[in-house]
Design an enzyme around this catalytic site. Sequence first.
Site, mmCIF file in Angstrom:
data_model
loop_
_atom_site.group_PDB
_atom_site.id
_atom_site.type_symbol
_atom_site.label_atom_id
_atom_site.label_comp_id
_atom_site.label_asym_id
_atom_site.label_seq_id
_atom_site.Cartn_x
_atom_site.Cartn_y
_atom_site.Cartn_z
ATOM 1 N N HIS A 155 8.555 69.631 -10.344
ATOM 2 C CA HIS A 155 7.564 70.338 -11.154
ATOM 3 C C HIS A 155 6.151 69.817 -10.878
ATOM 4 O O HIS A 155 5.824 68.691 -11.226
ATOM 5 C CB HIS A 155 7.919 70.133 -12.629
ATOM 6 N N HIS A 195 -2.827 74.003 -12.605
ATOM 7 C CA HIS A 195 -2.115 74.578 -13.747
ATOM 8 C C HIS A 195 -3.059 75.182 -14.783
ATOM 9 O O HIS A 195 -2.929 76.335 -15.164
ATOM 10 C CB HIS A 195 -1.243 73.517 -14.419
#
Length: 277
Positions: A14, A56
């Site tokens: 991730h 992100h």
Amino acid sequence: MTHARQHHIQVVAHRGASEDAPEHTLAAYRKAIEDGADALECDVRLTADGHLVCVHDRRVNRTSNGRGAVSALELADLAALDFGSHKTRDSWRGRDEEPDWEHRPEDREETSVLTLERLLELVADAGRRVELAIETKHPTRWAGQVEERLLLLLKRFGLDAPVSAAASPVRIMSFSARSLHRVRAASPTLPTVYLMQFVSPRLRDGRLPAGVRIAGPSIRIVRNHPAYIERLKAAGHQVHVWTVNEPEDVDLCAELGVDAIITNRPLAVLHRLGRRS
């Protein structure tokens, strides 16, 4: 853990090995490949001058030494920032052991803004099959341009039109069903993943948006509604769970037969699954 070995679970890093190195940096992805991750996960956003970068948040404030929205900054502006300075030795104080990675301001490439193009090059040079799960972030001022640029970039690498979804080393993920629809319309064989923070009432029976074959529930959904995971599997869907960091959650995912675990700790998960000694 005999139950964990009953089927192969893909381990997905991730934002890279983001517990050990700064998220979305070359350092984090290199560490994930070195650790043996089966796949890498990244988020993509479009810069003001049309480049896809792995960031992100809508703004760079949390992960860099700069400020501002990614969509309002050009690639040159982002390249001047350090995306590793926030994760120094001090940030690991109190942990049992220090990570292998150490922030070195002189190693600019390791913690500079990472373009998706550079990440695709890293994967191509990995020396083994490493898959890539790319998440499109919405809403954004660029709307459908994100998917358009993404598919153009994948085409340059010969990845936009796989012979089948199963053969594709790349998949596109999003919380936006509209984003996934754009991808499916342009490239029907590219696999898509519908990410979920909660289960929509109309999808509780295990259905997914049209054309999507992979569900991406949060670990909270898995903990609270294990029967929903069973419904997804019964409907013939794959299940990719995020973000799974705790040993007991890895065990739960294995027991429920999920297909992929997305984690900040790929090496620890591989150990838990009995794939690393």
